[in-house]
Motif scaffolding. Structure first.
Motif, PDB file in Angstrom:
ATOM      1  N   GLU A  83       1.284  -1.317   0.199  1.00 33.04           N
ATOM      2  CA  GLU A  83      -0.015   0.006   0.414  1.00 33.04           C
ATOM      3  C   GLU A  83       0.890   1.126   0.086  1.00 33.04           C
ATOM      4  O   GLU A  83       0.848   1.996  -0.288  1.00 33.04           O
ATOM      5  CB  GLU A  83      -1.652   0.448   1.504  1.00 33.04           C
ATOM      6  CG  GLU A  83      -2.008  -1.167   1.290  1.00 33.04           C
ATOM      7  CD  GLU A  83      -2.475  -1.137   2.013  1.00 33.04           C
ATOM      8  OE1 GLU A  83      -2.086  -0.523   3.787  1.00 33.04           O
ATOM      9  OE2 GLU A  83      -3.826  -1.184   2.192  1.00 33.04           O
ATOM     10  N   GLU A 124      -1.961  15.481   3.404  1.00 27.82           N
ATOM     11  CA  GLU A 124      -2.629  14.754   3.605  1.00 27.82           C
ATOM     12  C   GLU A 124      -2.365  12.785   2.836  1.00 27.82           C
ATOM     13  O   GLU A 124      -2.460  12.601   3.015  1.00 27.82           O
ATOM     14  CB  GLU A 124      -3.861  14.784   1.842  1.00 27.82           C
ATOM     15  CG  GLU A 124      -4.681  16.262   2.047  1.00 27.82           C
ATOM     16  CD  GLU A 124      -5.074  16.210   0.696  1.00 27.82           C
ATOM     17  OE1 GLU A 124      -5.188  15.668  -0.262  1.00 27.82           O
ATOM     18  OE2 GLU A 124      -5.606  17.827   0.547  1.00 27.82           O
ATOM     19  N   LYS A 152      -1.435  11.699   6.256  1.00 26.89           N
ATOM     20  CA  LYS A 152      -2.874  11.099   6.366  1.00 26.89           C
ATOM     21  C   LYS A 152      -3.672   9.003   5.929  1.00 26.89           C
ATOM     22  O   LYS A 152      -3.932   8.784   7.108  1.00 26.89           O
ATOM     23  CB  LYS A 152      -4.386  12.108   6.654  1.00 26.89           C
ATOM     24  CG  LYS A 152      -3.513  13.447   7.291  1.00 26.89           C
ATOM     25  CD  LYS A 152      -4.246  14.073   7.157  1.00 26.89           C
ATOM     26  CE  LYS A 152      -4.705  15.519   8.381  1.00 26.89           C
ATOM     27  NZ  LYS A 152      -5.284  16.611   7.975  1.00 26.89           N
ATOM     28  N   VAL A 153      -3.347   9.646   4.761  1.00 25.98           N
ATOM     29  CA  VAL A 153      -3.598   8.183   4.768  1.00 25.98           C
ATOM     30  C   VAL A 153      -2.337   7.225   4.501  1.00 25.98           C
ATOM     31  O   VAL A 153      -3.117   6.524   4.286  1.00 25.98           O
ATOM     32  CB  VAL A 153      -3.235   8.614   2.446  1.00 25.98           C
ATOM     33  CG1 VAL A 153      -3.417   7.580   2.256  1.00 25.98           C
ATOM     34  CG2 VAL A 153      -4.296   9.220   1.985  1.00 25.98           C
ATOM     35  N   GLY A 204      -0.814   6.761   6.931  1.00 24.30           N
ATOM     36  CA  GLY A 204      -1.425   6.576   8.824  1.00 24.30           C
ATOM     37  C   GLY A 204      -2.663   5.813   8.875  1.00 24.30           C
ATOM     38  O   GLY A 204      -2.194   4.598   9.805  1.00 24.30           O
ATOM     39  N   GLN A 205      -3.021   5.399   7.886  1.00 26.51           N
ATOM     40  CA  GLN A 205      -4.237   5.192   7.837  1.00 26.51           C
ATOM     41  C   GLN A 205      -4.014   3.743   7.402  1.00 26.51           C
ATOM     42  O   GLN A 205      -4.813   2.923   8.283  1.00 26.51           O
ATOM     43  CB  GLN A 205      -5.530   5.805   6.912  1.00 26.51           C
ATOM     44  CG  GLN A 205      -6.136   7.033   7.357  1.00 26.51           C
ATOM     45  CD  GLN A 205      -7.240   7.482   6.633  1.00 26.51           C
ATOM     46  OE1 GLN A 205      -7.273   7.273   5.541  1.00 26.51           O
ATOM     47  NE2 GLN A 205      -8.123   8.601   6.575  1.00 26.51           N
ATOM     48  N   TYR A 206      -3.517   3.560   6.246  1.00 26.64           N
ATOM     49  CA  TYR A 206      -2.984   2.580   5.895  1.00 26.64           C
ATOM     50  C   TYR A 206      -1.911   1.796   7.208  1.00 26.64           C
ATOM     51  O   TYR A 206      -1.889   0.788   7.529  1.00 26.64           O
ATOM     52  CB  TYR A 206      -1.730   2.567   4.790  1.00 26.64           C
ATOM     53  CG  TYR A 206      -2.352   2.793   3.314  1.00 26.64           C
ATOM     54  CD1 TYR A 206      -3.705   2.717   3.079  1.00 26.64           C
ATOM     55  CD2 TYR A 206      -2.455   3.818   2.644  1.00 26.64           C
ATOM     56  CE1 TYR A 206      -4.446   3.251   2.185  1.00 26.64           C
ATOM     57  CE2 TYR A 206      -2.102   3.552   1.309  1.00 26.64           C
ATOM     58  CZ  TYR A 206      -3.589   3.703   1.287  1.00 26.64           C
ATOM     59  OH  TYR A 206      -4.228   3.625  -0.042  1.00 26.64           O
ATOM     60  N   GLU A 227      -2.301   1.421  10.915  1.00 27.85           N
ATOM     61  CA  GLU A 227      -3.411   1.868  11.540  1.00 27.85           C
ATOM     62  C   GLU A 227      -4.756   0.393  11.214  1.00 27.85           C
ATOM     63  O   GLU A 227      -4.284  -0.223  11.780  1.00 27.85           O
ATOM     64  CB  GLU A 227      -4.725   2.640  11.855  1.00 27.85           C
ATOM     65  CG  GLU A 227      -5.740   2.453  12.758  1.00 27.85           C
ATOM     66  CD  GLU A 227      -4.456   1.769  14.034  1.00 27.85           C
ATOM     67  OE1 GLU A 227      -5.906   1.360  15.252  1.00 27.85           O
ATOM     68  OE2 GLU A 227      -4.084   2.620  14.637  1.00 27.85           O
ATOM     69  N   HIS A 228      -4.389   0.357   9.769  1.00 27.95           N
ATOM     70  CA  HIS A 228      -5.189  -0.636   9.321  1.00 27.95           C
ATOM     71  C   HIS A 228      -4.119  -1.724   9.593  1.00 27.95           C
ATOM     72  O   HIS A 228      -4.454  -3.044   9.518  1.00 27.95           O
ATOM     73  CB  HIS A 228      -5.239  -0.909   7.597  1.00 27.95           C
ATOM     74  CG  HIS A 228      -6.377   0.286   7.923  1.00 27.95           C
ATOM     75  ND1 HIS A 228      -7.863   0.308   7.930  1.00 27.95           N
ATOM     76  CD2 HIS A 228      -6.336   1.263   6.565  1.00 27.95           C
ATOM     77  CE1 HIS A 228      -8.549   1.074   7.682  1.00 27.95           C
ATOM     78  NE2 HIS A 228      -7.967   2.402   6.420  1.00 27.95           N
ATOM     79  N   ARG A 271      -1.913  -2.380  11.685  1.00 32.67           N
ATOM     80  CA  ARG A 271      -1.814  -2.527  13.643  1.00 32.67           C
ATOM     81  C   ARG A 271      -2.542  -3.347  14.113  1.00 32.67           C
ATOM     82  O   ARG A 271      -3.157  -4.726  14.457  1.00 32.67           O
ATOM     83  CB  ARG A 271      -2.039  -1.079  14.078  1.00 32.67           C
ATOM     84  CG  ARG A 271      -0.552  -0.688  14.183  1.00 32.67           C
ATOM     85  CD  ARG A 271      -0.431   0.864  14.919  1.00 32.67           C
ATOM     86  NE  ARG A 271       0.276   1.930  14.454  1.00 32.67           N
ATOM     87  CZ  ARG A 271      -0.142   2.616  13.398  1.00 32.67           C
ATOM     88  NH1 ARG A 271      -1.308   2.947  13.664  1.00 32.67           N
ATOM     89  NH2 ARG A 271       1.126   3.761  13.510  1.00 32.67           N
ATOM     90  N   GLN A 317       6.265   8.871   5.854  1.00 34.11           N
ATOM     91  CA  GLN A 317       5.945   9.786   6.169  1.00 34.11           C
ATOM     92  C   GLN A 317       7.635  10.381   5.765  1.00 34.11           C
ATOM     93  O   GLN A 317       6.857  12.062   5.546  1.00 34.11           O
ATOM     94  CB  GLN A 317       5.445  10.427   7.697  1.00 34.11           C
ATOM     95  CG  GLN A 317       3.769   9.696   7.584  1.00 34.11           C
ATOM     96  CD  GLN A 317       3.337   9.210   8.885  1.00 34.11           C
ATOM     97  OE1 GLN A 317       4.584   9.980   9.965  1.00 34.11           O
ATOM     98  NE2 GLN A 317       2.109   9.559   9.324  1.00 34.11           N
TER      99      GLN A 317
END
Length: 187
Positions: A26, A115, A118-119, A121-123, A125-126, A128, A181
């Motif tokens: 991802e 942005e 943040k995306v 970070g979402q990846y 978290e998924h 985790r 990041q």
């Protein structure tokens, strides 16, 4: 005998590694201002009645640091590939030149970089959550084994092993996210 009950820690480790491998895939699709053929990997094209990855419909090249080209093998697929790229949300405007689709990679502005972090970070978290789900499966195996006669000492040992494995993989996810990041924010 109850003493030979074991938890398959290797299987849990493999499943957690799978979550990290998925995260890396991802991350490869996130644009960082530099051209990369891997940014097209998640894009699927409706070709010949089924969803097909772009790299199975043409040759993907990176001739310049800010340009990706796709030489589509079947002329009939050029417009479908172009449409899939436009609708992918990558923010790239494809340019046609016969059967070659050129994708100029624009410079990222500060807002777009934020942005993308943040995306990322979402990846992460998924990933985790996926690791924690594997941990939960491991803990459920331990509870079941406890019911089958596992001693309390063995239970504590296996719980600490599973937790240690989980902490290691969550740490890897955090490191991978941090480096991605930094890469995104690099001008």
């Amino acid at each position: 005998m109850a003493d030979d009950i074991e938890i398959d820690i290797d299987d849990l480790g493999r499943r957690m590694e799978g979550a990290i491998a998925s995260l890396r895939t991802e991350f490869a699709s996130l644009r960082t201002g530099r051209a990369s053929g891997s940014m097209l990997e998640p894009i699927q094209v409706d070709a010949y009645g089924q969803m097909t990855p772009i790299n199975q419909l043409g040759t993907v090249n990176v001739p310049e640091p800010r340009m990706v080209t796709i030489n589509v093998w079947d002329k009939a697929m050029v417009n479908k590939v172009e449409k899939a790229i436009r609708e992918s949300g990558l923010g790239i405007n494809p340019q046609l030149n016969g059967t070659i689709i050129m994708l100029p990679i624009p410079e990222l502005n500060e807002e777009r970089r934020r942005e993308l972090t943040k995306v990322a970070g979402q990846y992460a978290e998924h990933a985790r959550v996926a690791v924690r789900n594997v941990r939960r499966d491991g803990m459920d195996q331990i509870k079941k084994a406890k019911g089958d006669g596992m001693s309390e000492d063995d239970q504590k040992f296996w719980e600490s092993e599973v937790q240690e494995l989980t902490n290691k993989h969550i740490g890897l996810i955090d490191k991978t996210l941090e480096s991605k990041q930094e890469e995104i924010m690099q001008v």
